[in-house]
Design a protein around this motif. Structure first.
Motif, mmCIF file in Angstrom:
data_model
loop_
_atom_site.group_PDB
_atom_site.id
_atom_site.type_symbol
_atom_site.label_atom_id
_atom_site.label_comp_id
_atom_site.label_asym_id
_atom_site.label_seq_id
_atom_site.Cartn_x
_atom_site.Cartn_y
_atom_site.Cartn_z
ATOM 1 N N MET A 168 0.832 -1.208 0.000
ATOM 2 C CA MET A 168 0.000 0.000 0.000
ATOM 3 C C MET A 168 0.867 1.259 0.000
ATOM 4 S SD MET A 168 -3.019 -0.751 2.692
ATOM 5 C CE MET A 168 -4.404 -1.794 2.331
ATOM 6 N N ALA A 169 1.902 1.265 0.847
ATOM 7 C CA ALA A 169 2.789 2.427 0.928
ATOM 8 C C ALA A 169 3.497 2.653 -0.401
ATOM 9 C CB ALA A 169 3.803 2.228 2.046
ATOM 10 N N ARG A 170 3.970 1.589 -1.031
ATOM 11 C CA ARG A 170 4.655 1.712 -2.310
ATOM 12 C C ARG A 170 3.718 2.265 -3.376
ATOM 13 N NH1 ARG A 170 4.252 -1.167 -6.413
ATOM 14 N NH2 ARG A 170 3.351 -2.939 -5.325
ATOM 15 N N MET A 171 2.483 1.764 -3.404
ATOM 16 C CA MET A 171 1.517 2.253 -4.384
ATOM 17 C C MET A 171 1.231 3.741 -4.185
ATOM 18 S SD MET A 171 -1.171 -0.921 -4.582
ATOM 19 C CE MET A 171 -2.382 0.026 -5.455
ATOM 20 N N LEU A 172 1.068 4.154 -2.935
ATOM 21 C CA LEU A 172 0.794 5.563 -2.654
ATOM 22 C C LEU A 172 1.984 6.452 -3.003
ATOM 23 C CD1 LEU A 172 -1.150 5.291 0.706
ATOM 24 C CD2 LEU A 172 -2.058 6.005 -1.505
ATOM 25 N N GLU A 206 4.358 5.835 -5.323
ATOM 26 C CA GLU A 206 4.707 5.816 -6.742
ATOM 27 C C GLU A 206 3.626 6.372 -7.650
ATOM 28 O OE1 GLU A 206 5.654 1.770 -7.567
ATOM 29 O OE2 GLU A 206 7.549 1.840 -6.479
ATOM 30 N N THR A 207 2.441 6.577 -7.145
ATOM 31 C CA THR A 207 1.327 7.019 -7.978
ATOM 32 C C THR A 207 1.206 8.539 -7.926
ATOM 33 O OG1 THR A 207 0.203 4.959 -7.472
ATOM 34 C CG2 THR A 207 -1.126 6.705 -8.409
ATOM 35 N N PRO A 208 1.044 9.197 -9.072
ATOM 36 C CA PRO A 208 0.892 10.653 -9.064
ATOM 37 C C PRO A 208 -0.400 11.084 -8.367
ATOM 38 C CG PRO A 208 0.740 9.783 -11.302
ATOM 39 C CD PRO A 208 1.051 8.640 -10.404
ATOM 40 N N ALA A 209 -0.421 12.318 -7.902
ATOM 41 C CA ALA A 209 -1.563 12.821 -7.130
ATOM 42 C C ALA A 209 -2.846 12.856 -7.947
ATOM 43 C CB ALA A 209 -1.249 14.216 -6.592
ATOM 44 N N ILE A 255 -8.358 5.238 3.655
ATOM 45 C CA ILE A 255 -7.381 5.793 2.705
ATOM 46 C C ILE A 255 -8.069 6.129 1.392
ATOM 47 C CG2 ILE A 255 -5.350 5.240 1.308
ATOM 48 C CD1 ILE A 255 -4.316 3.642 3.716
ATOM 49 N N ASN A 256 -8.914 5.231 0.903
ATOM 50 C CA ASN A 256 -9.627 5.494 -0.347
ATOM 51 C C ASN A 256 -10.557 6.693 -0.223
ATOM 52 O OD1 ASN A 256 -8.383 3.489 -1.817
ATOM 53 N ND2 ASN A 256 -9.923 1.957 -1.339
ATOM 54 N N ALA A 257 -11.181 6.884 0.938
ATOM 55 C CA ALA A 257 -12.043 8.045 1.142
ATOM 56 C C ALA A 257 -11.220 9.328 1.087
ATOM 57 C CB ALA A 257 -12.778 7.928 2.480
ATOM 58 N N ARG A 258 -10.032 9.303 1.693
ATOM 59 C CA ARG A 258 -9.167 10.493 1.637
ATOM 60 C C ARG A 258 -8.693 10.765 0.217
ATOM 61 N NH1 ARG A 258 -7.169 12.816 6.567
ATOM 62 N NH2 ARG A 258 -8.883 12.350 7.984
ATOM 63 N N LEU A 259 -8.359 9.718 -0.524
ATOM 64 C CA LEU A 259 -7.939 9.900 -1.910
ATOM 65 C C LEU A 259 -9.074 10.495 -2.741
ATOM 66 C CD1 LEU A 259 -5.987 6.569 -2.495
ATOM 67 C CD2 LEU A 259 -5.017 8.866 -2.351
ATOM 68 N N GLU A 260 -10.275 10.012 -2.528
ATOM 69 C CA GLU A 260 -11.438 10.525 -3.267
ATOM 70 C C GLU A 260 -11.717 11.982 -2.899
ATOM 71 O OE1 GLU A 260 -14.241 10.809 -6.007
ATOM 72 O OE2 GLU A 260 -12.964 9.056 -5.747
ATOM 73 N N GLU A 261 -11.585 12.314 -1.632
ATOM 74 C CA GLU A 261 -11.800 13.700 -1.190
ATOM 75 C C GLU A 261 -10.773 14.635 -1.822
ATOM 76 O OE1 GLU A 261 -13.484 16.935 0.885
ATOM 77 O OE2 GLU A 261 -14.245 14.941 0.419
ATOM 78 N N GLY A 262 -9.516 14.216 -1.854
ATOM 79 C CA GLY A 262 -8.476 15.017 -2.503
ATOM 80 C C GLY A 262 -8.743 15.188 -3.987
ATOM 81 N N ARG A 263 -9.195 14.134 -4.633
ATOM 82 C CA ARG A 263 -9.527 14.205 -6.059
ATOM 83 C C ARG A 263 -10.671 15.173 -6.300
ATOM 84 N NH1 ARG A 263 -13.292 11.473 -8.902
ATOM 85 N NH2 ARG A 263 -12.983 11.337 -11.122
ATOM 86 N N ARG A 264 -11.692 15.101 -5.441
ATOM 87 C CA ARG A 264 -12.841 15.991 -5.580
ATOM 88 C C ARG A 264 -12.428 17.447 -5.383
ATOM 89 N NH1 ARG A 264 -16.136 18.685 -2.618
ATOM 90 N NH2 ARG A 264 -15.283 17.967 -0.654
#
Length: 102
Positions: A29-33, A35-38, A60-69
């Motif tokens: 999970m840490a590696r994926m986060l 290496e993946t662009p924002a 974590i997915n909720a935070r990623l979705e919130e940042g995307r939004r």
């Protein structure tokens, strides 16, 4: 006494294997986060059983979705501001150009 010791060692072995599995999943999970662009649509998945890893993955997915939004909203507001500034600029230039032409 010997069967209890064997049973305890087996339980310890199973616990160690489970901890190793948790560690491997968290490192993935840490590696994926990292290496993946924002701006990516990355969503983490979990292979481990249990509610704690799944809860962590959902958070974590909720935070990623919130940042995307929030990024999409900021981009939309930026576009609206550019459009408004272009319209204001046009509305100011047009009468001035007419006045200069007189």
């Amino acid at each position: 006494m010997l069967p209890a010791l064997i049973l305890a060692l087996a339980a310890l072995g199973i616990a160690l294997l489970r901890l190793w599995s948790y560690r491997a999943q968290l490192l993935d999970m840490a590696r994926m986060l990292e290496e993946t662009p924002a701006e990516s649509n990355l969503r983490l998945t979990v292979r481990m059983s249990g509610t704690a890893p799944r809860r962590l993955c959902r958070a974590i997915n909720a935070r990623l979705e919130e940042g995307r939004r929030l990024r999409l909203e900021a981009r939309q507001q930026e576009q609206e501001l550019k459009y408004t500034m272009a319209c204001i600029s046009h509305d100011i230039r047009t009468p001035l150009a007419g006045a200069v032409g007189y």
